[in-house]
Motif scaffolding. Structure first.
Motif, PDB file in Angstrom:
ATOM      1  N   ARG A  22      24.823  35.050  50.032  1.00  0.00           N
ATOM      2  CA  ARG A  22      25.276  34.286  51.227  1.00  0.00           C
ATOM      3  C   ARG A  22      25.515  35.205  52.538  1.00  0.00           C
ATOM      4  NH1 ARG A  22      29.540  29.989  50.054  1.00  0.00           N
ATOM      5  NH2 ARG A  22      30.103  31.571  48.635  1.00  0.00           N
ATOM      6  N   VAL A  23      26.409  36.031  52.070  1.00  0.00           N
ATOM      7  CA  VAL A  23      27.311  36.872  53.296  1.00  0.00           C
ATOM      8  C   VAL A  23      26.771  38.179  53.359  1.00  0.00           C
ATOM      9  CG1 VAL A  23      29.206  35.146  53.195  1.00  0.00           C
ATOM     10  CG2 VAL A  23      28.935  37.192  51.955  1.00  0.00           C
ATOM     11  N   GLY A  24      26.025  38.445  52.634  1.00  0.00           N
ATOM     12  CA  GLY A  24      25.579  40.114  52.687  1.00  0.00           C
ATOM     13  C   GLY A  24      26.378  41.053  51.749  1.00  0.00           C
ATOM     14  N   SER A  25      25.888  41.933  51.421  1.00  0.00           N
ATOM     15  CA  SER A  25      26.357  43.064  50.471  1.00  0.00           C
ATOM     16  C   SER A  25      27.581  43.739  50.924  1.00  0.00           C
ATOM     17  CB  SER A  25      25.466  44.084  49.898  1.00  0.00           C
ATOM     18  OG  SER A  25      25.992  45.052  49.209  1.00  0.00           O
ATOM     19  N   ALA A  26      27.848  44.251  52.369  1.00  0.00           N
ATOM     20  CA  ALA A  26      28.806  44.913  52.879  1.00  0.00           C
ATOM     21  C   ALA A  26      30.116  44.078  52.873  1.00  0.00           C
ATOM     22  CB  ALA A  26      28.369  45.066  54.107  1.00  0.00           C
ATOM     23  N   LYS A  27      29.886  42.741  53.332  1.00  0.00           N
ATOM     24  CA  LYS A  27      31.025  41.908  53.489  1.00  0.00           C
ATOM     25  C   LYS A  27      31.663  41.482  52.155  1.00  0.00           C
ATOM     26  CE  LYS A  27      30.102  39.443  57.597  1.00  0.00           C
ATOM     27  NZ  LYS A  27      30.080  38.266  58.259  1.00  0.00           N
ATOM     28  N   VAL A  28      30.728  41.292  51.172  1.00  0.00           N
ATOM     29  CA  VAL A  28      31.298  41.118  49.610  1.00  0.00           C
ATOM     30  C   VAL A  28      31.860  42.223  49.022  1.00  0.00           C
ATOM     31  CG1 VAL A  28      30.473  40.460  47.276  1.00  0.00           C
ATOM     32  CG2 VAL A  28      29.364  39.540  49.369  1.00  0.00           C
ATOM     33  N   VAL A  29      31.597  43.704  49.347  1.00  0.00           N
ATOM     34  CA  VAL A  29      32.264  44.685  48.701  1.00  0.00           C
ATOM     35  C   VAL A  29      33.691  44.674  49.493  1.00  0.00           C
ATOM     36  CG1 VAL A  29      32.389  47.153  49.124  1.00  0.00           C
ATOM     37  CG2 VAL A  29      30.171  46.178  48.532  1.00  0.00           C
ATOM     38  N   THR A  30      33.929  44.327  50.777  1.00  0.00           N
ATOM     39  CA  THR A  30      35.034  44.218  51.071  1.00  0.00           C
ATOM     40  C   THR A  30      35.953  43.239  50.761  1.00  0.00           C
ATOM     41  OG1 THR A  30      34.176  44.868  53.287  1.00  0.00           O
ATOM     42  CG2 THR A  30      36.485  44.063  53.621  1.00  0.00           C
ATOM     43  N   ALA A  31      35.470  42.043  50.486  1.00  0.00           N
ATOM     44  CA  ALA A  31      36.104  40.851  49.855  1.00  0.00           C
ATOM     45  C   ALA A  31      36.623  41.115  48.457  1.00  0.00           C
ATOM     46  CB  ALA A  31      34.924  39.618  49.855  1.00  0.00           C
ATOM     47  N   THR A  32      35.619  41.748  47.763  1.00  0.00           N
ATOM     48  CA  THR A  32      36.191  42.147  46.236  1.00  0.00           C
ATOM     49  C   THR A  32      37.074  43.253  46.117  1.00  0.00           C
ATOM     50  OG1 THR A  32      34.116  43.378  45.995  1.00  0.00           O
ATOM     51  CG2 THR A  32      33.985  41.360  45.119  1.00  0.00           C
ATOM     52  N   ALA A  33      36.831  44.284  47.173  1.00  0.00           N
ATOM     53  CA  ALA A  33      38.126  45.142  47.201  1.00  0.00           C
ATOM     54  C   ALA A  33      39.257  44.735  47.363  1.00  0.00           C
ATOM     55  CB  ALA A  33      37.703  46.136  48.270  1.00  0.00           C
ATOM     56  N   ARG A  34      39.265  43.502  48.443  1.00  0.00           N
ATOM     57  CA  ARG A  34      40.730  43.033  48.904  1.00  0.00           C
ATOM     58  C   ARG A  34      41.158  42.047  47.550  1.00  0.00           C
ATOM     59  NH1 ARG A  34      42.893  38.207  49.556  1.00  0.00           N
ATOM     60  NH2 ARG A  34      44.495  38.099  51.299  1.00  0.00           N
ATOM     61  N   ASP A  35      40.323  41.614  46.947  1.00  0.00           N
ATOM     62  CA  ASP A  35      40.780  40.820  45.646  1.00  0.00           C
ATOM     63  C   ASP A  35      41.460  42.040  44.673  1.00  0.00           C
ATOM     64  OD1 ASP A  35      39.930  38.436  46.619  1.00  0.00           O
ATOM     65  OD2 ASP A  35      38.228  38.492  45.335  1.00  0.00           O
ATOM     66  N   SER A  36      40.955  42.827  44.595  1.00  0.00           N
ATOM     67  CA  SER A  36      41.607  43.980  43.652  1.00  0.00           C
ATOM     68  C   SER A  36      42.840  44.649  44.076  1.00  0.00           C
ATOM     69  CB  SER A  36      40.645  45.348  43.644  1.00  0.00           C
ATOM     70  OG  SER A  36      39.428  44.746  42.994  1.00  0.00           O
ATOM     71  N   ARG A  37      42.676  44.561  45.536  1.00  0.00           N
ATOM     72  CA  ARG A  37      44.354  45.029  46.053  1.00  0.00           C
ATOM     73  C   ARG A  37      45.452  44.050  45.913  1.00  0.00           C
ATOM     74  NH1 ARG A  37      41.008  46.456  50.705  1.00  0.00           N
ATOM     75  NH2 ARG A  37      41.989  44.479  51.693  1.00  0.00           N
ATOM     76  N   VAL A  38      45.013  42.759  45.948  1.00  0.00           N
ATOM     77  CA  VAL A  38      46.006  41.544  45.902  1.00  0.00           C
ATOM     78  C   VAL A  38      46.255  41.534  44.312  1.00  0.00           C
ATOM     79  CG1 VAL A  38      46.089  38.923  45.901  1.00  0.00           C
ATOM     80  CG2 VAL A  38      45.170  40.226  47.735  1.00  0.00           C
ATOM     81  N   PHE A  39      45.468  41.840  43.536  1.00  0.00           N
ATOM     82  CA  PHE A  39      45.850  41.635  41.842  1.00  0.00           C
ATOM     83  C   PHE A  39      46.726  42.765  41.681  1.00  0.00           C
ATOM     84  CE2 PHE A  39      41.270  39.844  41.082  1.00  0.00           C
ATOM     85  CZ  PHE A  39      42.011  38.434  41.131  1.00  0.00           C
ATOM     86  N   PHE A  40      46.423  44.045  42.056  1.00  0.00           N
ATOM     87  CA  PHE A  40      47.321  45.204  42.312  1.00  0.00           C
ATOM     88  C   PHE A  40      48.749  44.977  42.810  1.00  0.00           C
ATOM     89  CE2 PHE A  40      49.000  49.519  43.380  1.00  0.00           C
ATOM     90  CZ  PHE A  40      49.141  50.027  42.400  1.00  0.00           C
TER      91      PHE A  40
END
Length: 90
Positions: A22-40
């Motif tokens: 839906r949104v493209g690979s680059a944006k998804v990498v940023t979103a999943t990286a943010r999720d990881s930071r929030v979990f940490f």
């Protein structure tokens, strides 16, 4: 990060694959990286433990969302869904 999100047995991989179309690979990498930071951050700040729900639970939740939206989406195309009663044959 991108490689870790694409692994099939990790919940982030499922999110990555679902959003990438839906949104493209680059944006998804940023979103999943943010999720990881929030979990940490939550683990460090509040002591919460991160437990990956796993592929099976994510798939069940995704299927539930899709089935909930199905009547509305089919109505947009002029279709009407109706429950079919089946008989158990032993």
């Amino acid at each position: 990060m991108k490689l870790a999100s694409k692994t099939p047995e990790h919940g982030a991989g499922d999110v990555y694959r679902r959003l990438a179309g839906r949104v493209g690979s680059a944006k998804v990498v940023t979103a999943t990286a943010r999720d990881s930071r929030v979990f940490f951050y939550n683990a460090m700040r509040f002591g919460t433990l991160y437990e990956d729900a796993g592929e099976y639970l994510y798939d069940r939740r995704y299927l539930k969302r899709v089935l909930k939206q199905l009547p509305r989406r089919s109505g947009e195309f002029g279709f009407f869904l109706q429950e079919v009663k089946t008989q158990n044959v032993s």
